[in-house]
Design an enzyme around this catalytic site. Structure first.
Site, short mmCIF file in Angstrom:
data_model
loop_
_atom_site.label_atom_id
_atom_site.label_comp_id
_atom_site.label_asym_id
_atom_site.label_seq_id
_atom_site.Cartn_x
_atom_site.Cartn_y
_atom_site.Cartn_z
N TYR A 140 93.71 -9.11 75.56
CA TYR A 140 92.42 -9.03 76.38
C TYR A 140 92.00 -10.50 76.28
O TYR A 140 91.00 -10.64 76.99
CB TYR A 140 91.74 -7.88 75.85
CG TYR A 140 92.08 -6.58 75.87
CD1 TYR A 140 93.36 -6.35 76.60
CD2 TYR A 140 91.46 -5.36 75.68
CE1 TYR A 140 93.82 -4.82 76.76
CE2 TYR A 140 91.83 -4.10 75.89
CZ TYR A 140 93.12 -4.02 76.51
OH TYR A 140 93.34 -2.65 76.39
N LYS A 190 104.59 -3.00 67.50
CA LYS A 190 105.84 -3.00 68.53
C LYS A 190 106.65 -4.01 67.78
O LYS A 190 107.06 -4.86 68.52
CB LYS A 190 105.69 -3.09 69.80
CG LYS A 190 106.56 -2.65 70.69
CD LYS A 190 106.94 -1.22 70.68
CE LYS A 190 108.21 -1.20 71.50
NZ LYS A 190 108.88 0.40 71.57
N ASP A 222 104.84 3.47 70.24
CA ASP A 222 105.60 4.50 71.04
C ASP A 222 105.53 5.91 70.26
O ASP A 222 105.14 7.19 70.53
CB ASP A 222 106.54 4.28 71.74
CG ASP A 222 107.62 3.65 71.02
OD1 ASP A 222 107.48 3.38 69.83
OD2 ASP A 222 108.97 3.26 71.46
N ASP A 250 91.66 6.70 73.10
CA ASP A 250 91.46 7.42 74.05
C ASP A 250 92.44 8.74 73.69
O ASP A 250 91.96 10.00 74.06
CB ASP A 250 91.87 7.01 75.49
CG ASP A 250 90.66 6.35 76.03
OD1 ASP A 250 90.10 5.65 75.35
OD2 ASP A 250 90.83 6.18 77.43
C1 IPM Z 1 86.97 0.68 75.29
C2 IPM Z 1 86.98 0.46 76.81
C3 IPM Z 1 86.99 -1.23 76.86
C4 IPM Z 1 88.14 -1.73 76.32
C5 IPM Z 1 87.02 -1.50 78.54
C6 IPM Z 1 85.89 -1.03 79.50
C7 IPM Z 1 87.17 -3.22 78.74
O1 IPM Z 1 88.20 0.82 77.53
O2 IPM Z 1 85.78 0.37 74.88
O3 IPM Z 1 87.85 1.27 74.81
O4 IPM Z 1 89.34 -1.90 76.67
O5 IPM Z 1 87.82 -2.20 75.16
MG MG Z 2 89.16 2.26 76.10
#
Ligand code: IPM
Ligand code: MG
Length: 356
Positions: A140, A190, A222, A250
């Site tokens: 990122y 990974k 994975d 998530d």
């Molecule tokens: C999170 C979100 C953010 C991330 C996005 C909105 C950039 O998905 O806080 O998990 O990827 O960190």
């Molecule tokens: Mg996120």
């Protein structure tokens, strides 16, 4: 006693709703103790100032003892160039505050057991783990490039890079966290493919030597995504790089019922922290009073604990959330048959009533 200086980023979409609910809960929990300063960041800052994170916004956060954030982003800004997207503002705040460790707890609230999508015999073993996600490195933050190949084809690349010190410091956070819990660290990578993962694994193993009481496991990402739904009770502390942590958290949120329930604390070397729910700005339900404020309210409780050492007050908020859930009150995201559906602002009111 001087007031605690908190920068507040409401953000976009449901961000302002969940933030306002949280500020009210904090004020009721510790009246007169906070000085909140609102900060523009995200899509709203693009509209107002032409950039997602103006310098003065970052400065306000850097000068505060803690930053509380709702969520940013929305379809309105989807076609912006990458450096002008709301998400860039979020990454900029994380980097600018040097909060490299993102702590995301995944715990099943007993009254929400029926919202867990896993088989009963799996959920009953208990789910209570913490994801320690590296937050200011990896792909990122690597070089992002769109280019043309020699034959004129469109191509793009994003670079994943980790240094020894970046891995070391996040590993220490994970082991220290595990020492206060069940003393198991699972490092997720990974390493069968990625060179950065091989370095990750090597360094995590070196750091582990300083924590002989902690049991260290490694999983490929994975396989980990599968084990999380097969045997979630076996996880205690997960440590992983930025992208894997983004994805797995998530998944974890859904395992424990809803993404609307999970708070996160991002911390660095000192007490300064950034506190936010893990959910996004949910533009589809923004302005309808449907959003679950619990993730952000619990992020507020984490702020009290980590940045201000106000453990009693943090307990108070967490107990209030528990009580409201025990009473069967639910926002839409956690609603199941036999419970009572309420709005986001009613949820906030109920939590305030349950503060004692
Ligand atoms: C999170 C979100 C953010 C991330 C996005 C909105 C950039 O998905 O806080 O998990 O990827 O960190
Ligand atoms: Mg996120």
């Amino acid at each position: 006693m001087s007031k605690k200086n908190v920068a507040v980023i409401p953000g976009d979409g449901i961000g302002p709703e969940v933030i306002n609910a949280t500020l009210e809960v904090l004020e009721k929990t510790a009246p007169g103790q906070f000085d909140f300063t609102e900060v523009a960041m995200g899509g709203n800052a693009i509209d107002k100032y032409g950039e997602p994170l103006p310098d003065f916004s970052l400065k306000t956060c850097q000068n505060a003892e803690a930053t509380l954030l709702g969520a940013v982003g929305g379809p309105k800004w989807d076609n912006q160039p990458p450096e002008k997207r709301p998400e860039r503002g979020l990454l900029g705040v994380r980097k600018g505050l040097e909060v490299f460790a993102n702590i995301r707890p995944a715990k099943i609230f007993a009254p929400l057991a029926s919202a867990c999508p896993l088989r009963k015999d799996i959920a009953e073993k208990g789910i209570d783990f913490i994801i320690v996600r590296e937050l200011t490195g990896g792909i990122y933050f690597g070089k992002h490039e769109a280019f043309k190949t020699e034959n004129g084809e469109r191509a793009a690349r994003d670079v994943m890079e980790y240094s020894e010190s970046e891995i070391k410091r996040i590993a220490h956070v994970a082991f220290k966290t595990a020492m206060k819990r069940r003393k198991i660290v699972t490092s997720i990578d990974k390493a069968n493919i990625l060179t950065s993962s091989r370095l990750w694994r090597e360094i995590v193993e070196e750091v582990a030597k300083e924590y002989p009481e902690v049991k260290l496991n490694h999983l490929y990402v994975d396989n980990a995504s599968m084990q999380l739904i097969r045997v979630p009770s076996e996880f205690d502390v997960i440590v992983t790089e930025n992208t894997f942590g983004d994805i797995l958290s998530d998944e974890a949120s859904q395992i424990v019922g809803s993404i609307g329930m999970i708070p996160s604390a991002s911390v660095g070397e000192g007490n300064r922290g950034l506190y936010e729910p893990i959910h996004g700005s949910a533009p589809d339900i923004a302005g309808q009073d449907k959003a679950n404020p619990i993730g952000t309210i619990l992020a507020g409780a984490m702020m009290l604990r980590y940045s201000f050492n106000m453990n009693k007050e943090a307990d108070k908020i967490e107990n209030a959330v528990d009580e409201v859930l025990k009473n069967g009150l639910r926002t839409g995201d956690i609603y199941t048959e036999g419970t009572k559906l309420i709005s986001g602002s009613q949820m906030k009111e109920e939590i305030i009533k349950a503060l004692h």
